[in-house]
Design an enzyme around this catalytic site. Structure first.
Site, mmCIF file in Angstrom:
data_model
loop_
_atom_site.group_PDB
_atom_site.id
_atom_site.type_symbol
_atom_site.label_atom_id
_atom_site.label_comp_id
_atom_site.label_asym_id
_atom_site.label_seq_id
_atom_site.Cartn_x
_atom_site.Cartn_y
_atom_site.Cartn_z
ATOM 1 N N TYR A 152 0.829 -1.200 0.000
ATOM 2 C CA TYR A 152 0.000 0.000 0.000
ATOM 3 C C TYR A 152 0.867 1.256 0.000
ATOM 4 O O TYR A 152 0.614 2.200 -0.742
ATOM 5 C CB TYR A 152 -0.921 -0.022 1.220
ATOM 6 C CG TYR A 152 -2.005 1.035 1.182
ATOM 7 C CD1 TYR A 152 -3.036 0.958 0.250
ATOM 8 C CD2 TYR A 152 -2.002 2.090 2.090
ATOM 9 C CE1 TYR A 152 -4.039 1.920 0.214
ATOM 10 C CE2 TYR A 152 -3.004 3.055 2.061
ATOM 11 C CZ TYR A 152 -4.010 2.959 1.124
ATOM 12 O OH TYR A 152 -5.000 3.919 1.087
ATOM 13 N N LYS A 156 0.872 4.362 -2.777
ATOM 14 C CA LYS A 156 0.525 5.738 -2.401
ATOM 15 C C LYS A 156 1.726 6.677 -2.477
ATOM 16 O O LYS A 156 1.560 7.854 -2.830
ATOM 17 C CB LYS A 156 -0.109 5.758 -1.006
ATOM 18 C CG LYS A 156 -1.476 5.081 -0.963
ATOM 19 C CD LYS A 156 -2.453 5.685 -1.997
ATOM 20 C CE LYS A 156 -3.838 5.070 -1.896
ATOM 21 N NZ LYS A 156 -4.791 5.676 -2.851
#
Length: 236
Positions: A152, A156
């Site tokens: 993740y 991001k």
């Protein structure tokens, strides 16, 4: 930007931040297209938003460039313009890197990172014509790494870097580009069901208000990267 009659496209718009932002923009007099992978869920969300003449439900998987091309074409065909794009669709799989599967990794890369690229590529020519606004939904995970977040975090961090570079590429066309980096938001993300226990978190409509603030800002000024977090942590 005079918002009355302007057209926005929100990916991942059937719930959460996308849906909350759609509500705010519609209330400001805009026309809003929302998309998602399942047409039925998007149509249900569009119906619940009301004002059907100003809402368009679209089926689009942001991992597929051809889907985003088709979605933008439908928007232009219906309303003749596109002024604002919120690349909001995202997924999260959290696990230690030695336990994360290739599928979990690629699902995040394809949705969170490739998706914002596909959405921008599909919409950039329309945004040049309107001198519009492209906004990505990143996360504080795009600057703060954490345990079990390698995949993740990678996406991001990538979204933040992509958006900031795209901002430099596109401002010569009059296109404004920003990324919003929220902390804890009360959404259905990662199979969570929002409840009263989430009252301390940022609410989806709060992000919608932030998007609205960006659109109303004097065009000479560009907040290109915005970190936003709950005022107070969960006190339990």
């Amino acid at each position: 930007m005079n918002l009355n009659g302007k057209v926005a496209y929100i990916t991942g718009g059937s719930k959460g931040i996308g849906y909350g932002t759609a509500k705010i923009l519609l209330a400001a007099g805009m026309k809003v297209a929302i998309s998602g992978r399942t047409l039925k869920s998007v149509q249900e969300a569009a119906k619940s938003l009301g004002n059907e003449s100003n809402v368009l439900a679209l089926e689009s998987d942001v991992t597929k460039h051809e889907d985003e091309n088709k979605a933008v074409a439908e928007i232009i065909n219906k309303w003749g313009q596109l002024d604002v794009v919120l690349a909001n669709a995202g997924v999260g799989n959290f696990a230690p890197i030695d336990q994360m599967t290739e599928k979990e990794w690629h699902d995040m890369i394809n949705t969170n990172l490739n998706g914002v690229f596909h959405t921008l590529k599909a919409s950039v020519e329309a945004l040049k014509k309107s001198e519009g606004y492209y906004i990505t939904l990143a996360s504080l995970a795009g600057t703060n790494f954490f345990e079990n977040g390698a995949g993740y975090n990678a996406t991001k961090f990538g979204v933040v870097g992509f958006t900031q570079a795209a901002m430099l590429d596109l401002r010569k066309y009059g296109i404004k580009v920003s990324t919003i980096m929220p902390g804890s938001v009360a959404t259905h993300f990662n199979d969570h069901t929002p409840s009263e226990k989430d009252a301390w978190k940022i609410q989806p409509e709060d992000i919608g208000e932030l998007v609205l603030d960006l659109l109303k800002m004097n065009p000479r000024t560009l907040p290109s990267k915005i970190e936003v977090r709950p005022t107070r942590p969960d006190l339990k």
